[in-house]
Design a protein around this motif. Structure first.
Motif, PDB file in Angstrom:
ATOM      1  N   GLN A 145       0.827  -1.204   0.000  1.00  0.00           N
ATOM      2  CA  GLN A 145       0.000   0.000   0.000  1.00  0.00           C
ATOM      3  C   GLN A 145       0.864   1.259   0.000  1.00  0.00           C
ATOM      4  O   GLN A 145       0.365   2.362   0.224  1.00  0.00           O
ATOM      5  N   ASP A 146       2.160   1.100  -0.295  1.00  0.00           N
ATOM      6  CA  ASP A 146       3.086   2.233  -0.288  1.00  0.00           C
ATOM      7  C   ASP A 146       2.977   3.011  -1.599  1.00  0.00           C
ATOM      8  O   ASP A 146       3.449   2.562  -2.644  1.00  0.00           O
ATOM      9  N   ALA A 147       2.320   4.167  -1.547  1.00  0.00           N
ATOM     10  CA  ALA A 147       2.140   4.996  -2.740  1.00  0.00           C
ATOM     11  C   ALA A 147       3.430   5.753  -3.040  1.00  0.00           C
ATOM     12  O   ALA A 147       3.981   6.440  -2.175  1.00  0.00           O
ATOM     13  N   VAL A 148       3.914   5.597  -4.254  1.00  0.00           N
ATOM     14  CA  VAL A 148       5.125   6.313  -4.664  1.00  0.00           C
ATOM     15  C   VAL A 148       4.809   7.434  -5.643  1.00  0.00           C
ATOM     16  O   VAL A 148       5.651   8.282  -5.904  1.00  0.00           O
ATOM     17  N   LEU A 149       3.589   7.445  -6.161  1.00  0.00           N
ATOM     18  CA  LEU A 149       3.205   8.481  -7.120  1.00  0.00           C
ATOM     19  C   LEU A 149       1.714   8.762  -7.003  1.00  0.00           C
ATOM     20  O   LEU A 149       0.892   7.982  -7.464  1.00  0.00           O
ATOM     21  N   PRO A 150       1.326   9.849  -6.374  1.00  0.00           N
ATOM     22  CA  PRO A 150      -0.087  10.214  -6.343  1.00  0.00           C
ATOM     23  C   PRO A 150      -0.503  10.846  -7.666  1.00  0.00           C
ATOM     24  O   PRO A 150       0.222  11.646  -8.253  1.00  0.00           O
ATOM     25  N   LEU A 151      -1.673  10.462  -8.154  1.00  0.00           N
ATOM     26  CA  LEU A 151      -2.216  11.005  -9.397  1.00  0.00           C
ATOM     27  C   LEU A 151      -3.641  11.497  -9.115  1.00  0.00           C
ATOM     28  O   LEU A 151      -4.622  10.872  -9.506  1.00  0.00           O
ATOM     29  N   PRO A 152      -3.754  12.628  -8.438  1.00  0.00           N
ATOM     30  CA  PRO A 152      -5.086  13.105  -8.063  1.00  0.00           C
ATOM     31  C   PRO A 152      -5.821  13.752  -9.231  1.00  0.00           C
ATOM     32  O   PRO A 152      -5.207  14.283 -10.155  1.00  0.00           O
ATOM     33  N   GLY A 153      -7.136  13.684  -9.180  1.00  0.00           N
ATOM     34  CA  GLY A 153      -7.965  14.426 -10.126  1.00  0.00           C
ATOM     35  C   GLY A 153      -7.843  13.979 -11.565  1.00  0.00           C
ATOM     36  O   GLY A 153      -7.911  14.804 -12.472  1.00  0.00           O
ATOM     37  N   ILE A 154      -7.671  12.672 -11.788  1.00  0.00           N
ATOM     38  CA  ILE A 154      -7.585  12.169 -13.158  1.00  0.00           C
ATOM     39  C   ILE A 154      -8.998  12.078 -13.727  1.00  0.00           C
ATOM     40  O   ILE A 154      -9.824  11.302 -13.253  1.00  0.00           O
ATOM     41  N   LYS A 155      -9.276  12.866 -14.740  1.00  0.00           N
ATOM     42  CA  LYS A 155     -10.620  12.932 -15.316  1.00  0.00           C
ATOM     43  C   LYS A 155     -10.723  11.983 -16.509  1.00  0.00           C
ATOM     44  O   LYS A 155      -9.978  12.115 -17.478  1.00  0.00           O
ATOM     45  N   LEU A 156     -11.634  11.037 -16.421  1.00  0.00           N
ATOM     46  CA  LEU A 156     -11.922  10.112 -17.513  1.00  0.00           C
ATOM     47  C   LEU A 156     -13.287  10.483 -18.085  1.00  0.00           C
ATOM     48  O   LEU A 156     -14.299  10.379 -17.393  1.00  0.00           O
ATOM     49  N   GLU A 157     -13.315  10.902 -19.333  1.00  0.00           N
ATOM     50  CA  GLU A 157     -14.554  11.357 -19.947  1.00  0.00           C
ATOM     51  C   GLU A 157     -15.227  10.226 -20.701  1.00  0.00           C
ATOM     52  O   GLU A 157     -14.560   9.398 -21.343  1.00  0.00           O
ATOM     53  N   ALA A 158     -16.544  10.205 -20.642  1.00  0.00           N
ATOM     54  CA  ALA A 158     -17.318   9.176 -21.323  1.00  0.00           C
ATOM     55  C   ALA A 158     -17.021   9.196 -22.822  1.00  0.00           C
ATOM     56  O   ALA A 158     -16.930  10.256 -23.440  1.00  0.00           O
ATOM     57  N   GLY A 159     -16.823   7.999 -23.397  1.00  0.00           N
ATOM     58  CA  GLY A 159     -16.589   7.878 -24.827  1.00  0.00           C
ATOM     59  C   GLY A 159     -15.149   8.004 -25.250  1.00  0.00           C
ATOM     60  O   GLY A 159     -14.836   7.798 -26.422  1.00  0.00           O
ATOM     61  N   LYS A 160     -14.246   8.306 -24.310  1.00  0.00           N
ATOM     62  CA  LYS A 160     -12.843   8.466 -24.669  1.00  0.00           C
ATOM     63  C   LYS A 160     -12.044   7.213 -24.337  1.00  0.00           C
ATOM     64  O   LYS A 160     -12.399   6.435 -23.450  1.00  0.00           O
ATOM     65  N   ILE A 161     -10.937   7.028 -25.072  1.00  0.00           N
ATOM     66  CA  ILE A 161     -10.041   5.887 -24.895  1.00  0.00           C
ATOM     67  C   ILE A 161      -8.668   6.443 -24.536  1.00  0.00           C
ATOM     68  O   ILE A 161      -8.138   7.306 -25.253  1.00  0.00           O
ATOM     69  N   TYR A 162      -8.104   5.955 -23.442  1.00  0.00           N
ATOM     70  CA  TYR A 162      -6.873   6.521 -22.900  1.00  0.00           C
ATOM     71  C   TYR A 162      -5.782   5.463 -22.778  1.00  0.00           C
ATOM     72  O   TYR A 162      -6.054   4.301 -22.469  1.00  0.00           O
ATOM     73  N   THR A 163      -4.543   5.909 -22.979  1.00  0.00           N
ATOM     74  CA  THR A 163      -3.369   5.144 -22.564  1.00  0.00           C
ATOM     75  C   THR A 163      -2.653   5.958 -21.494  1.00  0.00           C
ATOM     76  O   THR A 163      -2.365   7.141 -21.691  1.00  0.00           O
ATOM     77  N   VAL A 164      -2.388   5.325 -20.354  1.00  0.00           N
ATOM     78  CA  VAL A 164      -1.600   5.940 -19.280  1.00  0.00           C
ATOM     79  C   VAL A 164      -0.296   5.164 -19.181  1.00  0.00           C
ATOM     80  O   VAL A 164      -0.316   3.944 -19.018  1.00  0.00           O
ATOM     81  N   PHE A 165       0.834   5.859 -19.307  1.00  0.00           N
ATOM     82  CA  PHE A 165       2.093   5.128 -19.159  1.00  0.00           C
ATOM     83  C   PHE A 165       3.012   5.798 -18.149  1.00  0.00           C
ATOM     84  O   PHE A 165       3.069   7.027 -18.048  1.00  0.00           O
ATOM     85  N   ALA A 166       3.682   4.944 -17.371  1.00  0.00           N
ATOM     86  CA  ALA A 166       4.706   5.428 -16.451  1.00  0.00           C
ATOM     87  C   ALA A 166       5.911   5.853 -17.273  1.00  0.00           C
ATOM     88  O   ALA A 166       6.373   5.124 -18.149  1.00  0.00           O
ATOM     89  N   LYS A 167       6.407   7.044 -17.018  1.00  0.00           N
ATOM     90  CA  LYS A 167       7.498   7.597 -17.817  1.00  0.00           C
ATOM     91  C   LYS A 167       8.647   8.032 -16.918  1.00  0.00           C
ATOM     92  O   LYS A 167       8.509   8.151 -15.696  1.00  0.00           O
ATOM     93  N   GLY A 168       9.795   8.285 -17.532  1.00  0.00           N
ATOM     94  CA  GLY A 168      10.929   8.832 -16.810  1.00  0.00           C
ATOM     95  C   GLY A 168      11.735   7.777 -16.082  1.00  0.00           C
ATOM     96  O   GLY A 168      11.593   6.576 -16.297  1.00  0.00           O
ATOM     97  N   LEU A 169      12.583   8.246 -15.185  1.00  0.00           N
ATOM     98  CA  LEU A 169      13.517   7.375 -14.477  1.00  0.00           C
ATOM     99  C   LEU A 169      13.362   7.557 -12.976  1.00  0.00           C
ATOM    100  O   LEU A 169      13.170   8.674 -12.486  1.00  0.00           O
TER     101      LEU A 169
END
Length: 276
Positions: free
Chosen positions: A212-236
């Motif tokens: 349960q150790d959160a290393v990256l908070p992503l608050p307020g992610i808005k997913l809109e009806a009818g849309k298709i998303y890719t979320v990728f972890a980036k960086g180092l």
């Protein structure tokens, strides 16, 4: 209009791990072509596609994504066609229509003849693809995924997660305050299928796998009806500035603009330009 996560979406998210139990390391295998050999907010890029007048059912379409955190900007060709120029991390093109068949995808340092990737990729008519340049520049390689752009059911969005941080450990993706992860135990280059979620605003977090150790908070992610998303972890992990560990969100498609001319995040006009 933003809305907070309600009880029904929470229930859906809590049962998702059961549905996604088969989406672990075995999915890191490239289904299209063999592979060659402190965190900020999530960034959003709209990919979209070129005008349907440029192609149709007899064509494939592919989006190209720069996901190599320490690599310079690149130019990309699919066969003889220039599909991206001066594409910088972590940006993406819109979907490009391509004639079907095997194409040599060649990635060069922008403005030079220095090739860092040269790999054959099979593009099938009627299918959509995302072609990622992944890993550190010393080990840069393509990752080719087939994109299921089926229109989401009313009130839903579709979301796919890809772990593309080369030195980060395996992670879980979950909803803040909900113990069961949405996408469990994803290592570098692992990915999930596009998964339906109720539209809404989610407080997500990236956790060390199995904890349960959160290393990256992503608050307020808005997913809109009818849309298709890719979320990728980036960086180092341990990276700074543009190379800092984070998340990138690509809007693969929007039901309100299917077949439209949405912009990519590469700043070009999407047209073939033989002079470049």
């Amino acid at each position: 209009m933003l809305r907070t996560l309600k009880a029904a979406p929470l229930l859906a998210l809590m049962v998702l791990p059961l549905v996604l139990a088969g989406c672990g390391k075995s999915q890191s295998k490239n289904p299209v072509a063999p592979e060659t050999q402190g965190i900020g907010q999530a960034d959003v890029a709209v990919s979209g596609m070129e005008s349907e007048s440029r192609g149709g059912r007899g064509y494939a379409k592919a989006m190209f994504v720069h996901a190599s955190p320490d690599a310079p900007a690149v130019d990309i060709r699919a066969g003889k066609r220039l599909v991206a120029w001066n594409l910088a991390f972590p940006n993406n093109t819109r979907y490009r229509f391509l004639r079907p068949g095997t194409r040599d995808v060649r990635v060069n340092v922008a403005g030079t003849k220095t090739t860092v990737i040269n790999a054959p990729v099979m593009f099938e008519a009627g299918k959509a693809y995302s072609v990622f340049a992944v890993n550190t520049v010393a080990n840069i390689a393509p990752l080719v995924l087939t994109d299921d752009l089926t229109r989401p059911a009313r009130g839903n969005a579709h979301v796919r997660f890809i772990h593309l941080s080369p030195n980060a450990p395996p992670v879980d993706i979950g909803v803040t305050g909900v113990a069961a992860p949405v996408f469990p135990n994803k290592s570098f280059k692992d990915f999930t299928p596009f998964t339906p979620l109720p539209a809404g605003t989610y407080n997500l977090e990236v956790r060390l796998a199995g904890s349960q150790d959160a290393v990256l908070p992503l608050p307020g992610i808005k997913l809109e009806a009818g849309k298709i998303y890719t979320v990728f972890a980036k960086g180092l992990l341990g990276g700074t500035g543009a190379q800092a560990l984070g998340a990138q969100i690509i809007v693969n498609a929007d039901a309100r603009r299917y077949g439209g001319d949405q912009r990519g995040n590469d700043g070009d006009d999407g047209e073939e330009n033989p002079t470049r």
